[in-house]
Write an enzyme that holds these catalytic residues in place. Sequence first.
Site, short mmCIF file in Angstrom:
data_model
loop_
_atom_site.label_atom_id
_atom_site.label_comp_id
_atom_site.label_asym_id
_atom_site.label_seq_id
_atom_site.Cartn_x
_atom_site.Cartn_y
_atom_site.Cartn_z
N ASP A 227 10.10 5.61 -10.02
CA ASP A 227 9.53 5.78 -11.88
C ASP A 227 10.14 7.17 -11.96
O ASP A 227 10.64 8.10 -12.95
CB ASP A 227 8.32 5.96 -11.90
CG ASP A 227 7.41 4.78 -12.21
OD1 ASP A 227 7.92 4.33 -11.78
OD2 ASP A 227 6.32 5.34 -11.64
N LYS B 191 -0.73 -4.25 -3.04
CA LYS B 191 -2.29 -3.49 -2.93
C LYS B 191 -1.95 -2.27 -3.57
O LYS B 191 -1.25 -1.18 -3.25
CB LYS B 191 -2.35 -3.55 -1.41
CG LYS B 191 -3.59 -3.12 -0.74
CD LYS B 191 -3.91 -2.86 0.76
CE LYS B 191 -5.24 -2.09 0.42
NZ LYS B 191 -4.59 -0.83 0.48
N SER C 195 1.13 -1.24 0.02
CA SER C 195 0.04 -0.44 0.39
C SER C 195 0.28 1.35 0.38
O SER C 195 1.38 1.59 -0.95
CB SER C 195 -1.24 0.24 1.39
OG SER C 195 -1.59 0.98 1.21
#
Length: 450
Positions: A310, A324, A299
């Site tokens: 990224d 998740k 999460s």
Amino acid sequence: MKTKFAAIARATALVVAVALLPATTAGLAQVDARTSPDFARLFEIYQMVKDNYVEGVDDEQLIRGAIDGMLGSLDPHSSYLDGSAIQRLNTMVDGEYQGLGLSVVGEEGAVKVISPFKGSPAEEMGIKAGDYITHLDGKSIIGLDLDEAVAKMRGPEGTDIQLTIFRPGRDDTFDVTVTRGTIQLEPVTYELDGTIGVISINEFAADVGVDVAEAIDTMRRDVPGGKLTGLVLDMRNNPGGSLREAIILSDLFLTKGTIVSQKGRRSEDNRSFPAEIVFRGEIAPDMPMIVLINAGSASASEIVAGALQDQRRALVMGERSFGKGSVQSLFYLDDDRTKGLKLTTARYYTPSGKSVQEGGIDPDIRVPQMSDPDAARRSKLAFRESDLRGHLINEADVDDRELENDRQTDPRFDVTAEELEKQGIEDFQLDYAIKTLNRTSNPVGLAKRK
């Protein structure tokens, strides 16, 4: 310092994904069989049970069962909350409770461990992520409501409880006696290893971003020579928590682009959170940084790891995360906030537009935990979001073959736990990360990977 950062955090436009929706029994009573044929069937069955069941059944039991069944047909993270379940949410705010220190989920009628909290009695006694708890003090809890099972595991500090554990990969169950303790929820802990700062994010409770900022400032004052040369952000076995805190923590290290976005059915659930939404500038510009994750990182942990990966701000190391990729909103059903509905309302996406649902965050460098003698077996049987019954399907159709890659043996890591113990290495993954930072000849290159 803490007051300063807390004031900034409160001033931000970010809001916790919580809505207060008061409801009254009078309002619920307005729903009748004329609403739809499906509701008519529901009320027909309700009346048949009331009139014909072998024993008398009260309305509360039947309605709670209907609610649980309805939400259980959706996904593993949507649920009705009251009593101890609401109290567990408050625990994140209160900061402590007495018990074992486990993050668990109900699975196939048993209690399955997502991860033990660091330094907890459960971790010290060897409870592992993926273990099933089948009995408490010799009494079966198979089929018991998760809230009831958790309530039985909690108790006064210093008292013992015997857990019967089924560990995938072993032929039989085994018993572990754990002494309950006061679980001090320390979301952030830190230490210096030479000139490398190691910050452990144990959960995403209130003020995590503020605490990390303070930790970096403190280590800068204490580090030999007065300069940190690298930073390890350890989020292994972090089950997540506040979306808001995940965004604030990511914002400490990013100055541009998107941190995370979310998409749902309603227009208000479609949001994008850019860098510098809370903090201006970066707290550690050009400092080489490694993020550690594993199968217990879920999460909010995945939001931070995905954002820094990224945006090429950090090297992600360890094992594939839990996977998740959904956002839950809490709708309170009464003014006293004693009852609520935790409902999945959106999916979240990393800056590159990737959903981590099912697939998780794939590390840039996969490093198994070689200091754990059971690591290889547990890696093959690792418990993740994709193992939960009724989990949301990744819209991008994750290739199962890709999910199996992290189960393959890497020939670079052929050292045994016994050999590492002789070398004094208790945590191979952390040791590998620190050594990687120490031997980096081009720090800026690692901090801003090309």
